[in-house]
Design an enzyme around this catalytic site. Sequence first.
Site, short mmCIF file in Angstrom:
data_model
loop_
_atom_site.label_atom_id
_atom_site.label_comp_id
_atom_site.label_asym_id
_atom_site.label_seq_id
_atom_site.Cartn_x
_atom_site.Cartn_y
_atom_site.Cartn_z
N LYS A 73 1.14 -1.53 -0.07
CA LYS A 73 0.06 -0.18 0.11
C LYS A 73 0.92 1.32 -0.18
O LYS A 73 1.46 1.29 0.43
CB LYS A 73 -0.61 -0.19 1.05
CG LYS A 73 -1.27 1.32 1.62
CD LYS A 73 -2.45 0.68 2.20
CE LYS A 73 -4.18 2.22 3.15
NZ LYS A 73 -5.34 2.08 4.15
N SER A 148 -9.88 1.66 3.10
CA SER A 148 -8.81 2.36 2.19
C SER A 148 -8.38 1.50 1.22
O SER A 148 -7.24 2.18 0.48
CB SER A 148 -7.79 3.81 2.91
OG SER A 148 -7.21 2.71 4.24
N SER A 172 -9.74 -0.43 7.50
CA SER A 172 -9.12 -0.71 5.63
C SER A 172 -8.16 -1.47 4.98
O SER A 172 -8.09 -1.71 4.72
CB SER A 172 -8.28 0.77 5.97
OG SER A 172 -8.96 1.99 5.92
#
Lengths: 487, 93
Positions: A73, A148, A172
């Site tokens: 990420k 996210s 997330s």
Amino acid sequence: MIRELHEKIINGKITSVQLTEKYFQTIEKKDKDIIAYLTLIKEGALSQAQRVDEKVKKGEKIGLLAGIPGAIKDVICMKGVKTTAASKILDNYIAPYNATVITKLNKQEAVILGKTNLDEFAMGSSTENSFYGATKNPYDLERVPGGSSGGSAAAVASDEAVWSLGSDTGGSIRQPASFCGVVGLKPTYGRVSRYGLLAMASSFDQIGPITKTVEDSAIILSAIAGSNTMDATSSPDFSKQYENYLTGGVKGLKIGVVKEYFEGLNPEVRKKIEKVIEDYKKMGAEIQEIELPYAKYSLATYYIIQPCETSSNLARFDGIKYGLRMDDKEKTQLENISNLPKTLLETYLDTRQYGLGQEVKRRIMLGTYALSSGYYDAYYLRAQKVRTLIKKDFEKAFQKVDLILTPTTPTPAFKLGEKSHDPLEMYLADIFTITANIAGLPAISVPAGKIKVEDKKMPIGFQLMGKWFDEENLLKVAHAWETRKNN
Amino acid sequence: MITKKEVQHIASLARIGATEDELESFSQDLSNILEWIDQLKEVDIDGVEPTAHIIGRKNIVREDKDYEFPNKKEIINLFPESKDEYNKVRSVL
């Protein structure tokens, strides 16, 4: 999946370079539509793969994760690689150091294919808040992948990576895992070092794996967990080789369920979760109803504490030390701002106005308001006290049960644009995941199957929450269901 | 209800510039969110200790010793504007 690939690599059926190239080809083919990646690291990935292949050729022993390609990420620092947090303000930021998790993965000789898309600074539940555009759900390109860590979940779901890392502040990792039909694990707060993770809300943030299987999740957790002097809140508890704890049934284990969580739930989701509960019963687990009377205040508590911590953490993005500075002449003309040269204060105001997106600004302002003089007791202090009550709910529950089972999300993936106009509605997507962050508990989302949504079949996950630092039981119980006989 | 004037004040505390339209929309959003958060007022928190850190164990510490950061040049390269090895910023006043 990792174990099988590992066997193939050590038995010479496939080389790590071939495997890595295959993944880059899939990315090339699919990622124009899905947009899971922001940056690809082809050279670095292939040279790591080559090093592993040479070791294998020489007959040297390699670890389970060596040569297996994954994704990170883009909110985790990787030395020499762009780390943007999907924000305009960090569009040109090249990390000068490695996050602890990256150092650990390098030690395991894992191959890193690239950096994945996210909601700006990990704030959002759909990956629509990215400065670079939204990631799409691999099961339906008109739907969101969740967020996210939407890029990390979509990458694994679409075979653009074997594994990935996400970060989880309110759901997330688990919420996008549920929406994309993959496994997402948020470890206990403190289990994994946060050093090198761009901080959002420091008392909630945890890094964790997104994978196809529970065993893969355990393998990645073993690689990244452990105490670290660069993170003052990392736990001194010894981490384990979690993949070695996946044997044994669930007979006699007590699993708690919360009745209110099923009221008003999407009926198709409800059916799936109830089926999982039935399966566990058949496998010999004891299902017990439990009460978490304060859990319903989790979202509201979160939306005070998180913005407060965010407003403090994001103060560092001010156009001074790195990233965008809004007084470069060209940019100034582009945005049509007048009056050069600026004062320092104007640099701050302009940089943050143009460099940060709406949701990020909204949360900074909310936090600034809640912490401002005269409001501290009414908001921040009160929320911290409610946090204590929520934690006590779980302490009490875990005297009765070993784990708690809930839906991961109230619905399957929603459509792009469906909730982006209304921040409150978006926040509600995390209603079942957020309590684990408030209480710091480890929690995992496991695919529970697919349900029909319009003309598509969309995945949905169930969530297990474990006791603090009891990832081995959490993973074992998730694994037992995943590999059950009446599958 | 958070007024536009209050939002302007918060924005300046947070060092975020904002247009009139943005102030308007933030005032709406923040008001809605805070109204929703008001549910916390119904919780009896008498005598409850606040929780700032959930695990509540001892801090992990390391020796307080200086060391040479190995990638100084890369940090200097990140400066938006530099002169020699210094980060150039606008005047404070």
